[in-house]
Design a protein around this motif. Structure first.
Motif, mmCIF file in Angstrom:
data_model
loop_
_atom_site.group_PDB
_atom_site.id
_atom_site.type_symbol
_atom_site.label_atom_id
_atom_site.label_comp_id
_atom_site.label_asym_id
_atom_site.label_seq_id
_atom_site.Cartn_x
_atom_site.Cartn_y
_atom_site.Cartn_z
ATOM 1 N N SER A 142 -3.614 3.611 5.085
ATOM 2 C CA SER A 142 -3.366 4.156 6.408
ATOM 3 C C SER A 142 -2.842 5.569 6.317
ATOM 4 C CB SER A 142 -2.350 3.283 7.146
ATOM 5 O OG SER A 142 -1.982 3.873 8.382
ATOM 6 N N ALA A 143 -3.258 6.389 7.283
ATOM 7 C CA ALA A 143 -2.745 7.751 7.400
ATOM 8 C C ALA A 143 -1.635 7.854 8.437
ATOM 9 C CB ALA A 143 -3.882 8.696 7.780
ATOM 10 N N ALA A 144 -1.314 6.755 9.067
ATOM 11 C CA ALA A 144 -0.344 6.757 10.161
ATOM 12 C C ALA A 144 1.069 6.591 9.631
ATOM 13 C CB ALA A 144 -0.671 5.647 11.147
ATOM 14 N N GLN A 145 1.905 7.567 9.864
ATOM 15 C CA GLN A 145 3.263 7.539 9.341
ATOM 16 C C GLN A 145 4.055 6.353 9.875
ATOM 17 O OE1 GLN A 145 5.362 11.358 9.314
ATOM 18 N NE2 GLN A 145 3.409 12.407 9.679
ATOM 19 N N TYR A 146 3.821 5.965 11.110
ATOM 20 C CA TYR A 146 4.624 4.898 11.699
ATOM 21 C C TYR A 146 4.376 3.548 11.023
ATOM 22 C CZ TYR A 146 0.460 3.301 14.241
ATOM 23 O OH TYR A 146 -0.786 2.837 14.557
ATOM 24 N N GLU A 147 3.314 3.447 10.250
ATOM 25 C CA GLU A 147 3.023 2.192 9.563
ATOM 26 C C GLU A 147 3.745 2.081 8.221
ATOM 27 O OE1 GLU A 147 -1.243 1.859 9.476
ATOM 28 O OE2 GLU A 147 -1.224 0.779 11.396
ATOM 29 N N TYR A 148 4.492 3.106 7.862
ATOM 30 C CA TYR A 148 5.220 3.100 6.593
ATOM 31 C C TYR A 148 6.713 3.001 6.868
ATOM 32 C CZ TYR A 148 0.897 4.672 4.353
ATOM 33 O OH TYR A 148 -0.391 4.771 3.877
ATOM 34 N N ALA B 120 -3.524 8.094 0.511
ATOM 35 C CA ALA B 120 -3.029 6.723 0.504
ATOM 36 C C ALA B 120 -3.884 5.890 -0.433
ATOM 37 C CB ALA B 120 -3.038 6.136 1.910
ATOM 38 N N ILE B 121 -3.301 4.799 -0.890
ATOM 39 C CA ILE B 121 -4.001 3.915 -1.829
ATOM 40 C C ILE B 121 -3.650 2.477 -1.499
ATOM 41 C CG2 ILE B 121 -2.149 4.051 -3.562
ATOM 42 C CD1 ILE B 121 -4.414 4.120 -5.703
ATOM 43 N N SER B 122 -4.632 1.604 -1.632
ATOM 44 C CA SER B 122 -4.425 0.194 -1.323
ATOM 45 C C SER B 122 -3.574 -0.482 -2.389
ATOM 46 C CB SER B 122 -5.776 -0.507 -1.204
ATOM 47 O OG SER B 122 -6.477 -0.457 -2.452
ATOM 48 N N ARG B 123 -3.204 -1.710 -2.118
ATOM 49 C CA ARG B 123 -2.296 -2.421 -3.015
ATOM 50 C C ARG B 123 -2.868 -2.580 -4.421
ATOM 51 N NH1 ARG B 123 -0.955 -7.451 0.851
ATOM 52 N NH2 ARG B 123 -3.142 -7.122 1.337
ATOM 53 N N SER B 124 -4.148 -2.823 -4.511
ATOM 54 C CA SER B 124 -4.771 -3.001 -5.828
ATOM 55 C C SER B 124 -5.258 -1.688 -6.432
ATOM 56 C CB SER B 124 -5.957 -3.946 -5.699
ATOM 57 O OG SER B 124 -6.976 -3.349 -4.910
ATOM 58 N N ALA C 231 0.867 -1.169 0.000
ATOM 59 C CA ALA C 231 0.000 0.000 0.000
ATOM 60 C C ALA C 231 0.906 1.222 0.000
ATOM 61 C CB ALA C 231 -0.904 0.002 1.229
ATOM 62 N N MET C 232 0.455 2.296 -0.625
ATOM 63 C CA MET C 232 1.300 3.474 -0.802
ATOM 64 C C MET C 232 0.632 4.715 -0.225
ATOM 65 S SD MET C 232 3.899 2.224 -2.380
ATOM 66 C CE MET C 232 4.726 3.734 -2.861
ATOM 67 N N GLY C 233 1.479 5.622 0.209
ATOM 68 C CA GLY C 233 0.956 6.872 0.743
ATOM 69 C C GLY C 233 1.781 8.062 0.288
ATOM 70 N N TRP C 234 1.145 9.216 0.319
ATOM 71 C CA TRP C 234 1.827 10.488 0.105
ATOM 72 C C TRP C 234 1.687 11.317 1.381
ATOM 73 C CZ3 TRP C 234 4.894 11.922 -3.875
ATOM 74 C CH2 TRP C 234 4.781 11.226 -5.084
ATOM 75 N N PHE C 235 2.787 11.921 1.784
ATOM 76 C CA PHE C 235 2.826 12.813 2.929
ATOM 77 C C PHE C 235 3.543 14.087 2.502
ATOM 78 C CE2 PHE C 235 1.480 9.856 6.253
ATOM 79 C CZ PHE C 235 1.630 8.649 5.601
ATOM 80 N N ARG C 236 3.397 15.132 3.311
ATOM 81 C CA ARG C 236 4.103 16.369 2.990
ATOM 82 C C ARG C 236 4.562 17.054 4.256
ATOM 83 N NH1 ARG C 236 -0.840 20.279 0.800
ATOM 84 N NH2 ARG C 236 -1.696 20.816 2.852
ATOM 85 N N GLN C 237 5.610 17.854 4.105
ATOM 86 C CA GLN C 237 6.116 18.619 5.239
ATOM 87 C C GLN C 237 6.463 20.017 4.780
ATOM 88 O OE1 GLN C 237 9.439 16.897 7.369
ATOM 89 N NE2 GLN C 237 8.878 18.017 9.225
ATOM 90 N N ALA C 238 5.782 20.977 5.355
ATOM 91 C CA ALA C 238 6.047 22.385 5.074
ATOM 92 C C ALA C 238 7.087 22.900 6.055
ATOM 93 C CB ALA C 238 4.758 23.183 5.192
#
Length: 124
Positions: free
Chosen positions: A105-111, A50-54, A33-40
């Motif tokens: 997931s929106a949780a950073q620690y899971e990535y 975030a997007i699931s595996r499929s 599963a993939m996610g995008w995060f950002r830091q200003a």
């Protein structure tokens, strides 16, 4: 392990659009599963999408809803973030991240896997 490289950032005027890409190498991309995060500057890193595996399931942070769209192409080992109606407050370094075996997931620690980021600057 998976390696992630973001691209597509740059300078854009408010109201404009950008499409970010994140190319993955290593283990089978469709297993993640993939996610995008950002830091200003001066702020904590925050969840964008975030997007699931499929690709069936997606999730968005409040700042992204209605303006950003996450997608993936498992044949190309790439995840995308289409950003429309950009605002100056969208200025940040954007990171893609991968998690193995966990759903959207929106949780950073899971990535556990992260790219180095790509800078997006939105001028007013």
């Amino acid at each position: 392990q998976v390696q992630l490289v973001e691209s597509g950032g740059g300078l854009v005027q408010a109201g404009g659009s950008l499409r970010l890409s994140c190319a993955a190498s290593g283990r089978t991309f469709s297993s993640y599963a993939m996610g995008w995060f950002r830091q200003a500057p001066g702020k904590e890193r925050e969840f964008v999408a975030a997007i699931s595996r499929s690709g069936t399931y997606t999730s968005y942070g409040s700042s992204a809803k209605g303006r950003f769209s996450i997608s993936r192409d498992n044949a190309k080992n790439t995840v995308y973030l289409q950003m429309n109606s950009l605002k100056p407050e969208d200025t940040a370094v954007y990171y893609c991240a991968a998690n193995y075996g966990v759903g959207v997931s929106a949780a950073q620690y899971e990535y556990p896997y992260w790219g180095r980021g790509t800078q997006v600057t939105v001028s007013s």
